[in-house]
Design an enzyme around this catalytic site. Structure first.
Site, short mmCIF file in Angstrom:
data_model
loop_
_atom_site.label_atom_id
_atom_site.label_comp_id
_atom_site.label_asym_id
_atom_site.label_seq_id
_atom_site.Cartn_x
_atom_site.Cartn_y
_atom_site.Cartn_z
N LEU A 42 0.81 -1.22 0.00
CA LEU A 42 0.00 0.00 0.00
C LEU A 42 0.85 1.28 0.00
O LEU A 42 0.30 2.37 0.04
CB LEU A 42 -0.95 0.00 1.20
CG LEU A 42 -2.02 -1.11 1.19
CD1 LEU A 42 -2.80 -1.11 2.50
CD2 LEU A 42 -2.98 -0.94 0.01
N TYR A 153 5.09 10.22 12.32
CA TYR A 153 4.03 9.27 12.68
C TYR A 153 2.74 9.97 13.14
O TYR A 153 1.68 9.75 12.53
CB TYR A 153 4.55 8.29 13.76
CG TYR A 153 3.52 7.28 14.16
CD1 TYR A 153 3.23 6.19 13.35
CD2 TYR A 153 2.78 7.44 15.33
CE1 TYR A 153 2.25 5.27 13.70
CE2 TYR A 153 1.80 6.53 15.69
CZ TYR A 153 1.54 5.44 14.88
OH TYR A 153 0.56 4.54 15.22
#
Ligand code: NAD
Length: 276
Positions: A42, A153
């Protein structure tokens, strides 16, 4: 029998959700880079397209929901750019790719896994959130590479939370019965937070991470919430970001929300147009 897609189904939260949904008698199409029904990467546009096509085909053209768990943590070996590509663009690209299958169900639920780091990690780089939401993958990946994985993140996860709130109210989804919600887990015991490749500084920081409940979460606890958000019990929920973190956010951000609304006159007129 409902059919659900799960990205990141090979490990951690995705694997626990897969087990829970299968045990409940649902059909599941798992997507991951290894050991699942649809093996795809992905992190690339081509991988997202292949994953969406194969998932739609395996599901017979109709999906009752999807939970997007595929993600990379801020580990030593991951570049910031790779995190942005998988966590944000991998999720958005996959959901957009399975749009026809979600619409075909008549009532479907999209659940993305965000993170409590969105509200509890200091110094989150907002400009990366903006690059993601602008859909500019090249800029986002370049910026994230410069930033490195640790600040990237929470930015990718905040972008996801904001993305679901934007998508949730778009007529092209909501009028076709597709709901969007997010889960923001706190520290959950999975390979992401306990693997051998965990950055030593991050491992130390995680040990000090305040969790009023006194323990890390278990992937099965997030799976239970995922099943609820995917299923018919949550049909009024639309655009919610549900924290499941043992109280961390409540401790660190006690009175920050619910945040009162102080609209400008323009905003008021836009949302409450005068009756004709
Ligand atoms: P995990 O590492 O056990 O699982 C992540 C899965 O994503 C793996 O199976 C991995 O193979 C898959 N994946 C990674 N890159 C991929 C790619 N390019 N294409 C397809 N699949 C890919 O971690 P987890 O803790 O179960 O994490 C699941 C989700 O929950 C992630 O999005 C993570 O950011 C989020 N989350 C985790 C925690 C935590 O404390 N564990 C906290 C908040 C949010």
């Amino acid at each position: 029998m409902p059919t659900y897609a799960i990205t990141g189904a090979a490990s951690g939260i995705g694997a626990a959700t897969r087990t829970r949904l299968l045990d409940a008698g649902h059909a599941v199409v798992g997507v991951d880079i290894h050991d699942v029904d649809v093996v795809a990467d992905l992190s690339t546009p081509g991988g997202r397209d292949d994953a969406a096509k194969a998932t739609t085909e395996l599901a017979g053209g109709r999906l009752d929901g999807v939970i997007c768990c595929a993600g990379l943590g801020p580990l030593a070996g991951h570049s910031g750019g790779k995190l942005a590509a998988v966590n944000y663009f991998g999720t958005v690209g996959f959901v957009e790719g399975i749009r026809s299958a979600l619409e075909a169900a008549g009532a479907a639920s999209v659940v993305v896994v965000s993170s409590s780091s969105t509200t509890t990690q200091p110094g989150l780089p907002e400009e990366l959130v903006a690059d993601c939401l602008a859909g500019n993958e090249t800029d986002a990946v370049t910026r994230a590479d410069e930033l490195t994985a640790i600040p990237t993140y929470p930015a990718t996860k905040l972008a996801l939370a904001r993305w679901i709130r934007r998508e949730a109210i778009r007529p092209e989804w909501i009028e076709r019965g597709v709901r969007f919600n997010a889960i923001a887990p706190g520290m959950i015991d999975t390979p992401m937070t306990g693997g051998d490749d965990l950055d030593p500084d991050l491992a130390k920081a995680l040990d000090f991470y305040p969790v009023p409940l006194g323990r890390r979460g278990r992937p099965e606890e997030i799976a239970a919430l995922a099943e609820f958000l995917l299923g018919p019990g949550s049909t009024l929920m639309c655009g919610s970001v549900v924290f499941a973190d043992g109280g961390t956010d409540a401790q660190l951000r006690q009175d920050d929300w619910p945040a009162p609304w102080h609209p400008t006159q323009d905003e008021l007129s836009r949302h409450f147009p005068p009756r004709k």
